[in-house]
Design an enzyme around this catalytic site. Structure first.
Site, PDB file in Angstrom:
ATOM      1  N   LYS A 117      44.877  48.664  42.949  1.00  0.00           N
ATOM      2  CA  LYS A 117      44.154  49.023  44.187  1.00  0.00           C
ATOM      3  C   LYS A 117      44.948  48.594  45.421  1.00  0.00           C
ATOM      4  O   LYS A 117      45.122  49.364  46.368  1.00  0.00           O
ATOM      5  CB  LYS A 117      42.785  48.326  44.165  1.00  0.00           C
ATOM      6  CG  LYS A 117      41.802  48.835  45.186  1.00  0.00           C
ATOM      7  CD  LYS A 117      40.514  48.020  45.163  1.00  0.00           C
ATOM      8  CE  LYS A 117      39.788  48.109  43.831  1.00  0.00           C
ATOM      9  NZ  LYS A 117      38.531  47.330  43.812  1.00  0.00           N
ATOM     10  N   LYS A 146      41.356  38.216  39.520  1.00  0.00           N
ATOM     11  CA  LYS A 146      39.899  38.320  39.424  1.00  0.00           C
ATOM     12  C   LYS A 146      39.360  37.040  38.826  1.00  0.00           C
ATOM     13  O   LYS A 146      40.058  36.365  38.068  1.00  0.00           O
ATOM     14  CB  LYS A 146      39.506  39.492  38.520  1.00  0.00           C
ATOM     15  CG  LYS A 146      38.080  39.956  38.713  1.00  0.00           C
ATOM     16  CD  LYS A 146      37.960  40.836  39.928  1.00  0.00           C
ATOM     17  CE  LYS A 146      36.545  41.288  40.180  1.00  0.00           C
ATOM     18  NZ  LYS A 146      36.508  42.259  41.286  1.00  0.00           N
ATOM     19  N   THR A 202      32.813  47.600  51.822  1.00  0.00           N
ATOM     20  CA  THR A 202      33.029  48.361  50.584  1.00  0.00           C
ATOM     21  C   THR A 202      32.163  49.620  50.574  1.00  0.00           C
ATOM     22  O   THR A 202      32.652  50.722  50.313  1.00  0.00           O
ATOM     23  CB  THR A 202      32.752  47.486  49.345  1.00  0.00           C
ATOM     24  OG1 THR A 202      33.533  46.299  49.460  1.00  0.00           O
ATOM     25  CG2 THR A 202      33.130  48.204  48.068  1.00  0.00           C
ATOM     26  N   SER A 250      38.918  42.317  53.645  1.00  0.00           N
ATOM     27  CA  SER A 250      39.260  40.931  53.272  1.00  0.00           C
ATOM     28  C   SER A 250      40.643  40.582  53.821  1.00  0.00           C
ATOM     29  O   SER A 250      40.874  39.465  54.283  1.00  0.00           O
ATOM     30  CB  SER A 250      39.286  40.772  51.756  1.00  0.00           C
ATOM     31  OG  SER A 250      38.001  40.490  51.281  1.00  0.00           O
ATOM     32  N   ASN A 273      25.115  45.046  47.351  1.00  0.00           N
ATOM     33  CA  ASN A 273      25.984  45.072  48.517  1.00  0.00           C
ATOM     34  C   ASN A 273      26.616  46.456  48.711  1.00  0.00           C
ATOM     35  O   ASN A 273      26.588  47.033  49.791  1.00  0.00           O
ATOM     36  CB  ASN A 273      27.057  43.987  48.341  1.00  0.00           C
ATOM     37  CG  ASN A 273      28.042  43.977  49.476  1.00  0.00           C
ATOM     38  OD1 ASN A 273      28.899  44.851  49.565  1.00  0.00           O
ATOM     39  ND2 ASN A 273      27.926  43.018  50.368  1.00  0.00           N
ATOM     40  N   LYS A 302      44.787  38.357  44.863  1.00  0.00           N
ATOM     41  CA  LYS A 302      43.528  38.563  45.596  1.00  0.00           C
ATOM     42  C   LYS A 302      42.544  39.259  44.683  1.00  0.00           C
ATOM     43  O   LYS A 302      42.878  40.268  44.040  1.00  0.00           O
ATOM     44  CB  LYS A 302      43.813  39.463  46.812  1.00  0.00           C
ATOM     45  CG  LYS A 302      42.614  39.712  47.694  1.00  0.00           C
ATOM     46  CD  LYS A 302      42.554  38.708  48.820  1.00  0.00           C
ATOM     47  CE  LYS A 302      41.275  38.767  49.612  1.00  0.00           C
ATOM     48  NZ  LYS A 302      40.117  38.111  48.968  1.00  0.00           N
TER      49      LYS A 302
END
Ligand code: NAD
Length: 459
Positions: free
Chosen positions: A104, A116, A201, A392, A252, A80
């Site tokens: 994370k 990523k 976030t 997510s 964002n 992810k």
């Protein structure tokens, strides 16, 4: 940047090697071999996929765009990680960002591995039609390695729900019958996105700060007052007093963080500065954050850069250069732009005593060592900015069940998860001499190592 992450993982493994209560069944030479293989596994990505997207532009020119998908580790679940659209995207940085995703997810106990993606373009230089073609091509090129149970991308710098919607549509088209709702997260609500994902976030970044500096410090004031730990002293210095705040990056993450700070009912914050790729805006009496958010929504994401634009929206601010924000005389600096912002050349100029990493890897090792030695509290990326991946995960779950939660349910689950992680980390942080980043890495590496050992993955 990659070196920095690797070296902290190595230090974390060294700390665990000497800890008798960690995997006590591994002794002697077996223990040494297991730790050598853990280091090899965690510091190397499982796969690096790269390609050139060949795209015909509207003017007839054909461009070749370097693009990447890096699978770092999937011990905890499907890969992810976001897809970055930025002209500086390169393989080494994408590898490191994938590595940070593994750490994370492990830190917050999210059942995903780390990956990523990156597309090396400045999205502002392409038309909407061209961007859609780039997104479609990305999915076609990497289709074999993507999917709801393999690798689930999300937005990152330069991408958002529009790009995720286009990508999911292409995935659905070329994989008929698949569970396509779980193939991408960060989608628009109408396309199966989660309520509350867009703000997740930024809200999580602010929550990590508020929980540490307010809820936790107040609940543990007596214990912290008797501690000799330098970070406990800094936290107590900032308890129950008005704070000046600067936010680097107003996209964002940064815009939502700034809004949360300006509206917080627990801490009296004054957001005196915000910045983006063009400017820093400063007002010692506090900036009108909702008006600036309204402005960026109508101006391709950019803050006002002239007195005329500021006057038009009745915002009072001095216009300064974009780097000025980093060394401003403020209590708290939120970093929500790009990596390597605090480094060897500006570390001695930083005045903030609390730094919160909304961005990934915005502080270099040299700057982190220097500031941490002075008692500056740095809430690191993998702790502070996990709101996106946590929600997510909730979006992925909702897509599988086709049952959707309210925004309140989403944010409550987000804060509960972050609180749980913070409660697991903070007692150790305020009790030992390691910076918070090192504590978090030890936590993540402990979980990953235990899982890898129990899965029989060690050499
Ligand atoms: P974004 O593209 O929405 O916003 C980026 C902001 O940074 C913009 O205001 C831009 O003008 C500014 N910026 C760009 N280059 C700059 C420079 N050289 N100096 C100062 N400002 C600059 O991106 P975002 O989604 O807000 O992501 C910001 C950071 O947060 C990135 O490091 C990203 O990896 C990280 N992050 C994002 C999410 C997410 O859910 N969006 C999740 C976790 C981490």
């Amino acid at each position: 940047m990659e070196e920095q992450t690797r070296s902290i993982v190595q230090q974390s493994l060294n700390a665990l090697l000497g800890n008798e209560s960690f995997l006590p069944e591994l002794q002697g030479d077996m223990r040494k071999t297991a730790f050598t293989s853990l280091n090899a596994i965690l510091s190397t990505p499982n796969q690096i996929h790269k390609s050139f997207l060949r795209v015909a532009l509207e003017g007839g020119e054909v461009v070749r765009i370097p693009s990447y998908r890096v699978h770092h580790n999937d011990a905890l679940g499907p890969y992810k990680g976001g897809i970055r659209f930025h002209e500086t995207v390169n393989e080494e940085d994408v590898v490191n960002l994938a590595f940070l995703m593994t750490l994370k997810n492990a830190l917050h106990n999210v059942p995903f591995g780390g990956s990523k993606g990156g597309i090396s373009i400045n999205p502002k230089e392409f038309s909407e039609k061209e961007l859609q073609l780039i997104c479609v091509n990305y999915v076609r090129y990497f289709n074999n390695v993507l999917g709801p149970d393999k690798d689930i991308p999300a937005p990152d710098v330069g991408s958002g729900e529009r790009e995720m919607d286009w990508m999911m549509a292409e995935y659905k088209k070329i994989n008929p019958g698949s569970q396509y709702l779980g193939s991408f997260t960060g989608k628009s609500i109408v396309n199966g996105g989660s309520l509350g994902r867009r703000e997740a976030t930024g809200k999580g970044v602010y929550f990590s700060f508020r929980y540490l500096l307010h809820d936790y410090v107040i609940a543990n004031e007596k214990a912290l007052a008797t501690s000799t730990n330098i970070f406990a002293k800094t936290a107590l210095d900032f308890m129950n007093r008005p704070l000046t705040v600067a936010v680097q990056g107003f996209g964002n993450v940064g815009s939502v963080t700034a809004l949360e700070a300006s509206q917080c009912k627990y801490i009296h914050n004054k957001v005196v500065a915000v910045s983006d790729r063009n400017v820093t805006l400063f007002n010692a009496d506090g900036l009108d954050i909702p008006a600036l958010i309204d402005f960026i929504a109508k101006n391709q994401g950019d803050l006002p850069t002239s007195v005329e634009q500021l006057t038009e929206i009745s915002v009072h601010a001095e216009i300064q250069s974009r780097e000025d924000i980093l060394t401003m005389n403020v209590d708290v600096l939120f970093l929500a732009a790009l990596e390597n912002q605090l480094h060897d050349h500006n570390k001695t100029e930083v005045k903030a005593r609390i730094i919160v990493e909304g961005a990934n890897a915005p502080t270099t090792q040299e700057a982190d060592d220097y500031l941490s030695n002075k008692g500056v509290i740095i809430i690191p990326d993998i702790l502070a900015n996990a709101g996106g991946v946590i929600v997510s995960y909730l979006e992925w779950l909702q897509g599988r069940e086709t049952q959707f939660y309210t925004e309140e349910q989403v944010h409550n689950q987000l804060f509960d998860k972050m609180k749980h992680t913070l409660d697991g980390i903070l007692p150790q942080y305020f009790g030992d001499p390691f910076p918070l980043r090192q504590n978090c890495y030890i936590h993540s590496v402990t979980r990953l190592s235990t899982v890898l050992y129990k899965q029989g993955q060690l050499y």
